[in-house]
Scaffold this motif. Structure first.
Motif, PDB file in Angstrom:
ATOM      1  N   PRO A 119      49.514  35.639   2.663  1.00 58.77           N
ATOM      2  CA  PRO A 119      48.173  35.930   2.235  1.00 58.77           C
ATOM      3  C   PRO A 119      47.543  35.459   1.023  1.00 58.77           C
ATOM      4  O   PRO A 119      48.210  35.679  -0.196  1.00 58.77           O
ATOM      5  CB  PRO A 119      47.663  37.391   2.541  1.00 58.77           C
ATOM      6  CG  PRO A 119      48.888  37.988   3.377  1.00 58.77           C
ATOM      7  CD  PRO A 119      50.118  37.044   2.945  1.00 58.77           C
ATOM      8  N   ASN A 120      46.277  34.597   0.956  1.00 58.20           N
ATOM      9  CA  ASN A 120      45.867  34.073  -0.237  1.00 58.20           C
ATOM     10  C   ASN A 120      46.807  33.271  -1.061  1.00 58.20           C
ATOM     11  O   ASN A 120      46.778  33.394  -2.302  1.00 58.20           O
ATOM     12  CB  ASN A 120      45.450  35.374  -1.168  1.00 58.20           C
ATOM     13  CG  ASN A 120      44.452  36.053  -0.465  1.00 58.20           C
ATOM     14  OD1 ASN A 120      43.265  35.656   0.373  1.00 58.20           O
ATOM     15  ND2 ASN A 120      44.439  37.566  -0.369  1.00 58.20           N
ATOM     16  N   GLY A 121      47.776  32.846  -0.643  1.00 59.53           N
ATOM     17  CA  GLY A 121      48.934  32.022  -1.131  1.00 59.53           C
ATOM     18  C   GLY A 121      49.737  32.745  -2.069  1.00 59.53           C
ATOM     19  O   GLY A 121      50.322  32.265  -3.102  1.00 59.53           O
ATOM     20  N   SER A 122      49.896  34.010  -2.042  1.00 62.77           N
ATOM     21  CA  SER A 122      50.486  34.926  -2.848  1.00 62.77           C
ATOM     22  C   SER A 122      52.003  34.413  -3.150  1.00 62.77           C
ATOM     23  O   SER A 122      52.653  34.104  -2.016  1.00 62.77           O
ATOM     24  CB  SER A 122      50.417  36.379  -2.720  1.00 62.77           C
ATOM     25  OG  SER A 122      49.153  36.647  -2.606  1.00 62.77           O
ATOM     26  N   GLN A 123      52.653  35.010  -4.082  1.00 68.31           N
ATOM     27  CA  GLN A 123      54.003  34.850  -4.042  1.00 68.31           C
ATOM     28  C   GLN A 123      54.944  35.663  -3.041  1.00 68.31           C
ATOM     29  O   GLN A 123      54.347  36.957  -2.942  1.00 68.31           O
ATOM     30  CB  GLN A 123      54.723  35.067  -5.440  1.00 68.31           C
ATOM     31  CG  GLN A 123      54.339  34.093  -6.401  1.00 68.31           C
ATOM     32  CD  GLN A 123      55.125  32.783  -6.189  1.00 68.31           C
ATOM     33  OE1 GLN A 123      54.685  31.797  -5.755  1.00 68.31           O
ATOM     34  NE2 GLN A 123      56.455  32.889  -6.160  1.00 68.31           N
ATOM     35  N   PRO A 124      55.814  35.628  -2.325  1.00 69.75           N
ATOM     36  CA  PRO A 124      56.753  36.489  -1.712  1.00 69.75           C
ATOM     37  C   PRO A 124      57.133  37.808  -2.554  1.00 69.75           C
ATOM     38  O   PRO A 124      57.266  37.354  -3.790  1.00 69.75           O
ATOM     39  CB  PRO A 124      57.722  35.859  -0.847  1.00 69.75           C
ATOM     40  CG  PRO A 124      57.446  34.440  -1.266  1.00 69.75           C
ATOM     41  CD  PRO A 124      56.586  34.264  -2.288  1.00 69.75           C
ATOM     42  N   VAL A 125      57.310  38.869  -1.839  1.00 66.83           N
ATOM     43  CA  VAL A 125      57.785  39.962  -2.523  1.00 66.83           C
ATOM     44  C   VAL A 125      59.057  40.352  -2.223  1.00 66.83           C
ATOM     45  O   VAL A 125      59.926  40.018  -1.180  1.00 66.83           O
ATOM     46  CB  VAL A 125      56.940  41.304  -2.462  1.00 66.83           C
ATOM     47  CG1 VAL A 125      55.523  41.043  -2.841  1.00 66.83           C
ATOM     48  CG2 VAL A 125      56.962  41.500  -0.899  1.00 66.83           C
ATOM     49  N   ALA A 126      59.826  40.939  -3.211  1.00 65.62           N
ATOM     50  CA  ALA A 126      61.223  41.524  -3.168  1.00 65.62           C
ATOM     51  C   ALA A 126      61.655  42.501  -4.157  1.00 65.62           C
ATOM     52  O   ALA A 126      60.697  43.212  -4.879  1.00 65.62           O
ATOM     53  CB  ALA A 126      62.125  40.426  -3.554  1.00 65.62           C
ATOM     54  N   PRO A 127      62.716  43.277  -3.914  1.00 67.83           N
ATOM     55  CA  PRO A 127      62.966  44.156  -4.988  1.00 67.83           C
ATOM     56  C   PRO A 127      62.993  43.682  -6.195  1.00 67.83           C
ATOM     57  O   PRO A 127      62.564  44.456  -7.286  1.00 67.83           O
ATOM     58  CB  PRO A 127      64.372  44.621  -4.545  1.00 67.83           C
ATOM     59  CG  PRO A 127      64.494  44.331  -3.379  1.00 67.83           C
ATOM     60  CD  PRO A 127      63.731  42.913  -2.899  1.00 67.83           C
ATOM     61  N   SER A 128      63.487  42.366  -6.796  1.00 69.08           N
ATOM     62  CA  SER A 128      63.697  41.808  -7.768  1.00 69.08           C
ATOM     63  C   SER A 128      63.206  40.405  -7.750  1.00 69.08           C
ATOM     64  O   SER A 128      63.254  39.893  -6.715  1.00 69.08           O
ATOM     65  CB  SER A 128      65.139  42.013  -8.444  1.00 69.08           C
ATOM     66  OG  SER A 128      65.458  43.201  -8.429  1.00 69.08           O
ATOM     67  N   ALA A 129      62.846  40.016  -9.003  1.00 67.82           N
ATOM     68  CA  ALA A 129      62.522  38.303  -8.971  1.00 67.82           C
ATOM     69  C   ALA A 129      63.744  37.592  -9.117  1.00 67.82           C
ATOM     70  O   ALA A 129      63.909  36.816 -10.167  1.00 67.82           O
ATOM     71  CB  ALA A 129      61.477  38.103 -10.324  1.00 67.82           C
ATOM     72  N   ILE A 130      64.496  37.420  -8.072  1.00 65.03           N
ATOM     73  CA  ILE A 130      65.893  36.559  -7.900  1.00 65.03           C
ATOM     74  C   ILE A 130      65.309  35.517  -6.901  1.00 65.03           C
ATOM     75  O   ILE A 130      65.294  35.932  -5.562  1.00 65.03           O
ATOM     76  CB  ILE A 130      67.057  37.567  -7.649  1.00 65.03           C
ATOM     77  CG1 ILE A 130      67.133  38.587  -8.903  1.00 65.03           C
ATOM     78  CG2 ILE A 130      68.102  36.638  -7.545  1.00 65.03           C
ATOM     79  CD1 ILE A 130      68.182  39.674  -8.587  1.00 65.03           C
ATOM     80  N   LYS A 131      65.745  34.465  -7.189  1.00 65.85           N
ATOM     81  CA  LYS A 131      65.287  33.377  -6.267  1.00 65.85           C
ATOM     82  C   LYS A 131      66.716  33.388  -5.212  1.00 65.85           C
ATOM     83  O   LYS A 131      67.845  33.192  -5.888  1.00 65.85           O
ATOM     84  CB  LYS A 131      65.233  32.057  -6.786  1.00 65.85           C
ATOM     85  CG  LYS A 131      65.255  30.909  -6.017  1.00 65.85           C
ATOM     86  CD  LYS A 131      65.080  29.384  -6.745  1.00 65.85           C
ATOM     87  CE  LYS A 131      65.209  28.244  -5.930  1.00 65.85           C
ATOM     88  NZ  LYS A 131      64.452  27.896  -4.647  1.00 65.85           N
ATOM     89  N   PRO A 132      66.558  33.350  -4.057  1.00 67.06           N
ATOM     90  CA  PRO A 132      67.467  33.282  -3.100  1.00 67.06           C
ATOM     91  C   PRO A 132      68.210  31.717  -3.113  1.00 67.06           C
ATOM     92  O   PRO A 132      67.715  31.073  -2.229  1.00 67.06           O
ATOM     93  CB  PRO A 132      67.163  33.983  -1.973  1.00 67.06           C
ATOM     94  CG  PRO A 132      65.649  33.403  -2.102  1.00 67.06           C
ATOM     95  CD  PRO A 132      65.334  33.636  -3.354  1.00 67.06           C
ATOM     96  N   GLU A 133      69.141  31.369  -3.747  1.00 67.21           N
ATOM     97  CA  GLU A 133      69.630  29.944  -3.693  1.00 67.21           C
ATOM     98  C   GLU A 133      69.988  29.607  -2.413  1.00 67.21           C
ATOM     99  O   GLU A 133      70.821  30.227  -1.765  1.00 67.21           O
ATOM    100  CB  GLU A 133      70.734  29.930  -4.997  1.00 67.21           C
ATOM    101  CG  GLU A 133      70.282  30.107  -6.380  1.00 67.21           C
ATOM    102  CD  GLU A 133      69.090  29.189  -6.853  1.00 67.21           C
ATOM    103  OE1 GLU A 133      69.006  27.986  -6.314  1.00 67.21           O
ATOM    104  OE2 GLU A 133      68.476  29.601  -7.716  1.00 67.21           O
ATOM    105  N   GLY A 134      69.651  28.632  -2.367  1.00 70.51           N
ATOM    106  CA  GLY A 134      70.011  27.984  -0.721  1.00 70.51           C
ATOM    107  C   GLY A 134      69.018  28.392   0.421  1.00 70.51           C
ATOM    108  O   GLY A 134      69.261  27.930   1.422  1.00 70.51           O
ATOM    109  N   ALA A 135      68.353  29.482   0.219  1.00 75.09           N
ATOM    110  CA  ALA A 135      67.574  29.904   1.582  1.00 75.09           C
ATOM    111  C   ALA A 135      66.470  28.982   1.789  1.00 75.09           C
ATOM    112  O   ALA A 135      65.900  28.552   0.698  1.00 75.09           O
ATOM    113  CB  ALA A 135      67.081  31.385   1.088  1.00 75.09           C
ATOM    114  N   LYS A 136      66.149  28.905   2.823  1.00 82.11           N
ATOM    115  CA  LYS A 136      65.051  27.870   3.484  1.00 82.11           C
ATOM    116  C   LYS A 136      64.307  28.446   4.334  1.00 82.11           C
ATOM    117  O   LYS A 136      64.673  29.555   4.950  1.00 82.11           O
ATOM    118  CB  LYS A 136      65.770  26.832   3.829  1.00 82.11           C
ATOM    119  CG  LYS A 136      66.481  25.730   2.856  1.00 82.11           C
ATOM    120  CD  LYS A 136      67.226  24.652   3.303  1.00 82.11           C
ATOM    121  CE  LYS A 136      67.525  23.637   2.174  1.00 82.11           C
ATOM    122  NZ  LYS A 136      66.757  23.273   1.305  1.00 82.11           N
TER     123      LYS A 136
END
Length: 375
Positions: A119-136
């Motif tokens: 919604p509104n181009g927001s960043q996805p949410v997570a427990p922590s701001a850790i990029k899931p490397e390789g996830a697509k």
């Protein structure tokens, strides 16, 4: 019917809550990305697809987002709007008309999303701001698979809202006519992200210690139980899964403890993604982790692990599980239980049509009866 068929472990009825499952060949939750747009609304084609597979002991719906924020892939269905509820009524009605049983899988993807889907181009949410490397993920019919960005860490005060998304999703699933619900806590999505130490580096009461990492998943499951009653609620976990860049430092402790809590809650079943998922290697030693879960969880244990019919029979016979979910074989064989019963050849699946598209590779796989009639 031969004695061998009468004694086939896959075809012994099984009682689960108020449902009598006629067989132990269950249909896995399978993302197919074919909902109507705009709105991610289940449609007549979806209803026919599920109705074709109503001979499963139990169908689990494809993962279904509990909110717009919970969406991670284009064309996946939701259960947060009036139109979606009405669309799902078509599905449950079709399955029940064919004598089947169906649970909805409740889903929030957490960090496995993209601003284009939020919604509104927001960043996805997570427990922590850790990029899931390789996830697509994929954001449109022609986007191809694209990288998932770094997510935003949820604020402590947002947790109640996450729980409410699941509670409302559970209410909507009940209105849509499902027989029960499964809370998706596997495969690197939001609740799995909270459970596992590799993705949860929080320092508040929702992270750090194992007790804290379990807090949000248990709050969600309790909220869903409050809607449905414990006999109609299950949970899917992936204790060894590495899909979507997941890792846990001590899966035996994490998932043994989680399973004990789930046992205390008295949920109807626990579906365990054993070993690998989507070709991703397993973290740890799967059989030891399964033993840790089996030792404390006394409810219905459902195994998921790309098993053949013979492997499933063996696992049931050896009390490694009570029921087995099948994925890709059910995609290509709408009458999979009958094929297993007859030891008949299976149609081959076409993985190029798994996600998105039309009837091709979705509702056009023939049953044994249709094959015989065409000869």
């Amino acid at each position: 019917m031969s004695n061998q068929q009468q004694n086939d472990p896959l075809f012994q009825p099984y009682s689960m809550g108020d449902l009598i499952l006629p067989n132990r060949v269950l249909m896995s939750p399978l993302t197919r990305a074919r909902s109507s747009q705009p709105g991610d609304i289940p449609n007549d084609m979806n209803a026919y697809y599920y109705q074709q597979r109503a001979s499963a002991g139990l169908i689990f719906s494809e993962a279904t987002q509990v909110s717009p924020q919970g969406k991670g892939y284009a064309f996946t269905p939701g259960i947060h709007s009036r139109e979606q509820i009405e669309g799902w009524k078509k599905v449950t009605g079709a399955v029940h008309m064919a004598g089947g049983r169906i649970h909805m899988q409740l889903w929030h993807v957490g960090r496995i999303s993209h601003p284009e889907l939020q919604p509104n181009g927001s960043q996805p949410v997570a427990p922590s701001a850790i990029k899931p490397e390789g996830a697509k993920t994929f954001i449109s019919a022609d986007s191809g698979m694209i990288d998932v960005p770094e997510p935003r860490a949820l604020e402590t005060e947002e947790m109640a809202g996450i729980v409410e998304q699941y509670r409302q999703g559970a209410l909507n699933a009940r209105e849509a006519g499902f027989d029960g619900v499964e809370v998706h806590a596997a495969n690197g999505y939001l609740l799995d992200q909270f459970l596992k130490s590799g993705s949860n580096h929080r320092t508040d009461e929702y992270g750090g210690s194992l007790e804290n990492r379990l807090r949000l998943p248990l709050m969600v499951i309790q909220a869903v139980i409050d809607v449905w009653g414990k006999d109609k609620v299950g949970v899917r976990i992936g204790p060894t899964g590495s899909f979507n860049a997941m890792y846990d430092e001590n899966p035996i402790e994490t998932f043994g403890t989680f399973a004990r809590h789930l046992n205390d809650l008295g949920i109807a079943y626990l579906e365990v993604v054993e070993d690998s998922f989507q070709g991703n290697h397993a973290n740890g030693r799967p059989e030891e982790i399964i033993d840790a879960i089996r030792n404390v969880y006394k409810g219905t244990y459902i195994a998921n692990g790309a098993y053949t019919a013979e492997e499933a029979r063996e696992r049931i016979s050896k009390n490694r599980c009570d029921l087995v979910t099948f994925g890709r074989p059910f995609i290509a064989n709408p009458d999979l239980p009958e094929r297993f019963r007859q030891n008949a050849p299976l149609n081959k699946w076409d993985d190029s049509t798994f996600y998105g598209g039309d009837e091709q590779g979705y509702t056009d796989y023939p049953t044994l009866k249709e094959l015989e009639a065409s000869v």
